[in-house]
Design an enzyme around this catalytic site. Structure first.
Site, PDB file in Angstrom:
ATOM      1  N   ARG A 531       0.839  -1.205   0.000  1.00 19.97           N
ATOM      2  CA  ARG A 531       0.000   0.000   0.000  1.00 19.97           C
ATOM      3  C   ARG A 531       0.873   1.254   0.000  1.00 19.97           C
ATOM      4  NH1 ARG A 531      -2.125  -3.043   3.955  1.00 19.97           N
ATOM      5  NH2 ARG A 531      -4.307  -3.705   3.783  1.00 19.97           N
ATOM      6  N   SER A 595       8.182  -4.629   6.297  1.00 18.53           N
ATOM      7  CA  SER A 595       7.841  -5.696   7.256  1.00 18.53           C
ATOM      8  C   SER A 595       8.770  -6.889   7.201  1.00 18.53           C
ATOM      9  CB  SER A 595       6.407  -6.115   7.002  1.00 18.53           C
ATOM     10  OG  SER A 595       5.603  -4.976   6.908  1.00 18.53           O
ATOM     11  N   ASP A 649       6.108  -3.440  10.460  1.00 19.71           N
ATOM     12  CA  ASP A 649       4.637  -3.327  10.477  1.00 19.71           C
ATOM     13  C   ASP A 649       4.071  -3.504  11.874  1.00 19.71           C
ATOM     14  OD1 ASP A 649       3.877  -6.607   8.962  1.00 19.71           O
ATOM     15  OD2 ASP A 649       5.351  -5.981  10.466  1.00 19.71           O
TER      16      ASP A 649
HETATM   17  C1  0WK Z   1      -1.812  -4.645   7.475  1.00 18.35           C
HETATM   18  C2  0WK Z   1      -0.682  -3.663   7.775  1.00 18.35           C
HETATM   19  C3  0WK Z   1       0.598  -4.138   7.176  1.00 18.35           C
HETATM   20  C4  0WK Z   1       0.905  -5.540   7.630  1.00 18.35           C
HETATM   21  C5  0WK Z   1      -0.249  -6.413   7.295  1.00 18.35           C
HETATM   22  C6  0WK Z   1      -0.013  -7.791   7.818  1.00 18.35           C
HETATM   23  O1  0WK Z   1      -1.000  -2.412   7.280  1.00 18.35           O
HETATM   24  O2  0WK Z   1       1.648  -3.291   7.535  1.00 18.35           O
HETATM   25  O3  0WK Z   1       2.079  -6.002   7.033  1.00 18.35           O
HETATM   26  O4  0WK Z   1      -1.429  -5.925   7.883  1.00 18.35           O
HETATM   27  O5  0WK Z   1      -1.051  -8.620   7.475  1.00 18.35           O
HETATM   28  P1  0WK Z   1      -1.090  -9.478   6.158  1.00 18.35           P
HETATM   29  O6  0WK Z   1      -1.444  -8.573   5.079  1.00 18.35           O
HETATM   30  O7  0WK Z   1       0.263 -10.071   6.004  1.00 18.35           O
HETATM   31  O8  0WK Z   1      -2.106 -10.500   6.402  1.00 18.35           O
HETATM   32  C1  BGC Z   2       8.777 -10.516   9.362  1.00 18.99           C
HETATM   33  C2  BGC Z   2       8.410  -9.424  10.340  1.00 18.99           C
HETATM   34  C3  BGC Z   2       7.008  -8.939  10.093  1.00 18.99           C
HETATM   35  C4  BGC Z   2       6.050 -10.120  10.096  1.00 18.99           C
HETATM   36  C5  BGC Z   2       4.636  -9.703   9.871  1.00 18.99           C
HETATM   37  C6  BGC Z   2       7.709 -11.589   9.356  1.00 18.99           C
HETATM   38  O1  BGC Z   2       7.982 -12.521   8.371  1.00 18.99           O
HETATM   39  O2  BGC Z   2       9.996 -11.079   9.709  1.00 18.99           O
HETATM   40  O3  BGC Z   2       9.293  -8.365  10.241  1.00 18.99           O
HETATM   41  O4  BGC Z   2       6.678  -8.058  11.113  1.00 18.99           O
HETATM   42  O5  BGC Z   2       6.440 -11.038   9.099  1.00 18.99           O
HETATM   43  O6  BGC Z   2       4.445  -9.136   8.638  1.00 18.99           O
END
Ligand code: 0WK
Ligand code: BGC
Ligand code: 0WK
Ligand code: BGC
Length: 913
Positions: A531, A595, A649
């Site tokens: 994003r 992240s 993140d």
């Molecule tokens: C939304 C946050 C972002 C984070 C994500 C983690 O804005 O920074 O990395 O959540 O969740 P995912 O999209 O990996 O399920």
């Molecule tokens: C990364 C982290 C991150 C997490 C959630 C992991 O794989 O090592 O830095 O915070 O994923 O996105």
């Protein structure tokens, strides 16, 4: 003029009445018994009082009553009642739904019941051998369901430890031993045939299942026979001795032990105490000794002896037969009390017992029998009233309709027992309509039905690999303390290099304080979406945040290509964003949510330590991602950006939630990846100079266990996942809990179960063998309570397998176990962080908020509740508010940038490498 004889008869009458008066319990007394039973039921369920409860409430690991889809051929054993039965049970499902059984009854000689355990199990195996011969089935390896009617502590349908013998059994070296192991060893010793011991059940459970096969309202099993006991379907959330709070599980109450803590001494008579002292297990099973067939005859005999000693019976002559323990069997009560029996016949029975009696004697004997059996039935009624009332309240119903499956010779043969019991239940539980269904086929059928379900889910050995994915609180507390130690290793300068949990300083010194303001760009890379946001923080009346977001792709070839291409892509998307939002001419401060694990010495620098999740771009690890991005932007030359901060993140999420709740000092992500950060005391962060105040630490808990610390809880599936990942040997904790890997874990388990013929009739399709075909979002869909099973059918059909109804149930079960494990593990590591915060603050209770984000946490129907519940159970001394980050970490990144913008120098510090 009342004659002397009449005088004597009247006083005799009064003395007999006074003696029997101790056995007639009035409504208030029965209500007290009901309420005391209720208290003991609750105490047995609760973790903190279970061990001292007299009603043990033993989990039976039976999660549902039959649904008619059971099928197959099973062997069943039925030990513990009057007879030992060996049965073969054939179950058909569908339109030809039926159960056919063949059984043979074998005696268990007294000396075997009270010999050695080895002799007892050798005898059982001998009978099985005889039965298999008789049935010509010696060379079949049938799945076996074992009805073992004694109190057993179970940790699985085939993990069963005998707590203590009851009734006439006292074989040595059995208590506290695993029943399945003892039977398996005896089969090995005989070395003639083999059996797949799949399930061990209590006879109350077998009886409930047998009756529930015909009547779906049947959720209680009652045995009123040699022994006395009840089981019922309890809500998992109330069973604190077993992990998990969804659905139901059958609980074997073992109400026979009621009163062992002295809570019914007020209604126990001296005759009850005499029977207890003379029993094989004095002090134990007090309620059973007032209510079950093994003891009612004995109570009567004790009363008859007492009355005879006082010259009120048998002309005061105590004969040898009367002194003989066990001579007055309960079946005599049933006979003597049957209305059809004339007094003459009562005298015949007494005759057989070597007791010469008069008419008056037989009248008194009949009254004594009546008093004893009436009380027994009333007491069982009061106990049952407590059970049905509990179920009614569990379900918040005004009125409950329920069926009790019953078995046992006392209930079956005694002329009045069942009626008195039913009347008592009706009287003491008026808000419940309770029907009693007699089990025609005994509990063997029930045991076979349970074996069918257990075998469907995970027969025998297979259950082991699913079973090992369930963690008790002890295990979770152990993982919690291991993680706590890793936290401390990561913080200390000496041990940080070898610590798996890197505890990376983030140079974020505080959460938002409401003074932030400005116009920022935030990049959010690393989650399931990339994003770019514009974040305007203003202070008209109150602080407000406006955000505009664009989502950009991160194609596989980009994230697996070169670092240059990756950052060019990021810069290009940023250019596109600025174009779209007409800010290309502005040099806005940028906050970069990146992240991945980064070492930082200041806010605007992030040295990538290692890629995780789906990313594998070359030439980036060991590099400063801010430099790489600045270089890419410069290379474009069509806009400028001032990257003020790079944050993880988890940090962004904590800051975003901290904006709304100033108590928020922990940020966790449970999404594609998983991780946590929290505010640590500077004095504890040995890697950074300074002892004042706090700094946010990015724990990178995903790497927990990379040093083999979790090998004892990792399964072969976890090892397969790791071997097939982009970063084998790394992020082992993440691979057990996060969304990127969970679907794959389930797929691997389904493939193994299909290979073992437990699913899809052994059919394995190319799709099912394709990595990544079963996604984590599928788990969330399948675990939805209402439409989950139909979703399972749909999703499995897309994998080319035509799943049967029970295949879908089994798949839903597997999903629940895998996602539950994840929530439990995250709860354990989060609990470690919370206790760390509490200790840092030297407070008796911690009050804090955890900011949380991630698609797994957000999308999965049960995940959040399971996590919250487990955390609160593991750290009851912490009041934790879980705050879902509605707006993503971009807002948080902007908060950090706002701070960096205002205090440029403060974002750095001398890092003691
Ligand atoms: C939304 C946050 C972002 C984070 C994500 C983690 O804005 O920074 O990395 O959540 O969740 P995912 O999209 O990996 O399920
Ligand atoms: C990364 C982290 C991150 C997490 C959630 C992991 O794989 O090592 O830095 O915070 O994923 O996105
Ligand atoms: C028949 C059941 C068996 C149970 C027995 C209890 O098949 O599992 O143990 O009833 O009644 P009892 O034989 O002790 O009177
Ligand atoms: C046992 C129970 C059993 C009951 C009925 C009791 O002595 O403890 O496990 O269900 O007898 O057979």
């Amino acid at each position: 003029m009342v004659t002397a004889v009449a005088q004597r008869l009247l006083s005799q009458r009064k003395q007999v009445d006074d003696t029997l008066a101790h056995f007639s319990l009035n409504r208030d007394q029965l209500r007290v018994v009901r309420d005391k039973m209720r208290v003991e039921l609750e105490r047995g369920l609760r973790k903190d009082s279970h061990s001292s409860a007299s009603v043990k409430m033993l989990p039976a690991f039976v999660f549902q009553t039959p649904d008619g889809t059971e099928r197959g051929k099973y062997l069943a054993l039925d030990l513990g009642g009057t007879n030992f039965r060996v049965l073969v049970v054939k179950i058909r499902s569908g339109i030809r739904k039926s159960v056919r059984m063949y059984n043979k009854i074998y005696a268990i000689p007294h000396e075997i019941m009270q010999g050695t355990g080895e002799e007892l199990f050798d005898h059982i195996v001998h009978c099985i051998s005889d039965f298999l011969d008789y049935m010509g089935m010696k060379n079949t390896r049938l799945p076996l369901g074992f009805t073992f009617s004694f109190p057993c502590r179970q940790t699985g349908i085939d993990k069963v430890n005998l707590v203590s013998w009851t009734k006439g059994f006292k074989a040595t070296d059995c208590e506290d031993h695993d029943v399945v192991d003892m039977l398996r060893d005896a089969i090995k010793r005989r070395n003639e045939f083999d059996l797949d011991i799949v399930a061990v059940v209590n006879d109350t459970v077998g009886t409930m299942m047998t009756c529930a096969y015909e009547d779906s309202k049947c959720e209680i099993g009652l045995i009123a026979g040699t022994g006395s006991n009840v089981c019922y379907m309890e809500d998992m959330r109330n069973i604190e001795t077993v992990e998990g709070d969804e659905g139901q599980m059958c609980v074997n109450t073992e109400w026979g032990g009621f009163g062992e803590n002295g809570c019914i001494e007020d209604i126990r008579t001296k005759f009850d105490r005499e029977v207890d002292e003379g029993s094989l297990n004095s002090g134990k099973q007090r309620f059973e000794k007032m209510t079950s067939g093994m003891y009612l005859g004995e109570i009567v005999r004790q009363i008859l002896i007492d009355l005879t000693k006082r010259g009120l019976l048998f002309r005061g002559r105590i004969t040898e037969p009367l002194k003989t323990r066990g001579i007055f069997e309960t079946k005599f009560l049933s006979q003597i009390e049957s209305d059809r029996l004339a007094l003459l016949q009562v005298r015949c029975i007494l005759q057989q017992l070597g007791l010469d009696s008069t008419c008056d004697d037989s009248i008194i004997v009949k009254e004594v029998c009546g008093a004893v059996s009436h009380r027994a039935a009333q007491l069982c009624g009061a106990g049952m009233a407590a059970i049905v009332e509990k179920i009614r309240e569990n379900r918040g119903l005004e009125h409950l309709e329920i069926t009790v499956g019953v078995d046992g010779t006392l209930y079956k043969l005694h002329p009045h027992f069942s009626r008195v019991l039913k009347d008592t239940v009706r009287d003491l539980a008026p808000k419940c309509t309770v029907s009693f269904v007699l089990s025609e086929d005994g509990s063997g059928k029930g045991a076979a039905l349970i074996t069918a379900v257990a075998r469907r889910y995970c027969g025998g050995a297979q259950q082991q690999y699913l079973y090992s994915m369930r963690f008790s609180d002890e295990t979770l507390l152990e993982i919690m303390s291991r993680f706590r130690r890793e936290l401390e290793k990561g913080l200390s300068q000496d041990t940080n290099p070898t610590a798996t949990v890197k505890m990376l300083p983030t140079f974020v010194r505080s959460i938002p304080d409401g003074t932030e303001k400005g116009d920022f760009i935030a990049l959010d890379l690393g989650g399931s979406n990339f994003r770019i946001l514009r974040v305007k923080v203003s202070h008209e009346k109150k602080q407000t945040v406006q955000m505009e977001t664009e989502i950009y792709d991160t194609p596989e070839d980009i994230i697996h290509g070169s670092g240059t291409r990756l950052f060019d892509h990021v810069a290009e998307c940023l250019g596109d964003f600025m174009e779209k939002h007409k800010i290309k001419d502005k040099k806005l401060p940028v906050g970069f949510t990146f992240s991945f694990p980064c070492a930082q010495t200041k806010l605007d620098e992030g040295i990538l330590l290692t890629w995780t999740k789906r990313f594998k771009a070359s030439g980036v690890e060991g590099m400063d991602v801010v430099k790489l991005l600045n270089k890419a932007i410069k290379k474009r030359g069509d806009y400028e950006a001032d990257i003020m901060a790079v944050v993880n993140d988890t940090v962004g999420t904590m800051m975003t939630c901290g904006f709304d709740d100033h108590r928020c000092e922990v940020g966790i992500i449970i999404g594609t990846g998983t991780n946590a950060c929290y505010m640590e005391e500077m004095r504890h962060i040995e890697l950074v100079e300074g002892d004042e105040g706090r700094m946010c630490i990015n724990t990178e808990w995903g790497a927990f266990g990379d040093d083999g610390m979790l090998e004892d809880i990792r399964t072969d599936f976890d090892r397969d996942i790791d071997r097939g990942s982009l970063n084998p040997g790394k992020q082992l904790f993440e691979k057990m809990v996060s969304g990127m890997y969970m679907g794959e874990l389930v797929r691997l388990i389904l493939v193994k179960m299909a290979r073992e013929g437990l699913l899809f009739e052994g059919r394995i399709t190319p799709e099912l063998l394709t990595k990544g075909k079963f996604e984590t979002k599928h788990i969330s869909a399948i675990e939805k309570s209402k439409e989950g099973l139909s979703k399972a059918k749909e999703i499995l059909a897309r994998l080319g397998v035509e799943p049967s109804a029970d295949d879908c149930i089994a798949v839903q079960h597997v999903c629940a176990i895998v996602s539950f494990r994840s929530a439990s593990l995250v709860a354990a590591t989060l609990a470690a962080i919370l206790t760390r915060l509490k200790d840092n603050k030297h407070v008796p209770r911690l009050k804090t908020t955890v900011g949380i984000d991630g698609s797994l946490y957000k999308m999965h129907p049960q995940y959040a509740r399971r996590l919250h519940k487990t955390v609160r159970r593991l750290v009851p001394e912490c009041d934790v508010r879980f705050l879902l980050s509605e707006s993503g970490s971009g807002k948080g990144a902007a908060m950090v940038t706002a701070w960096a913008y205002r205090f440029p120098g403060l974002g750095s510090g001398r890092h003691k490498f």
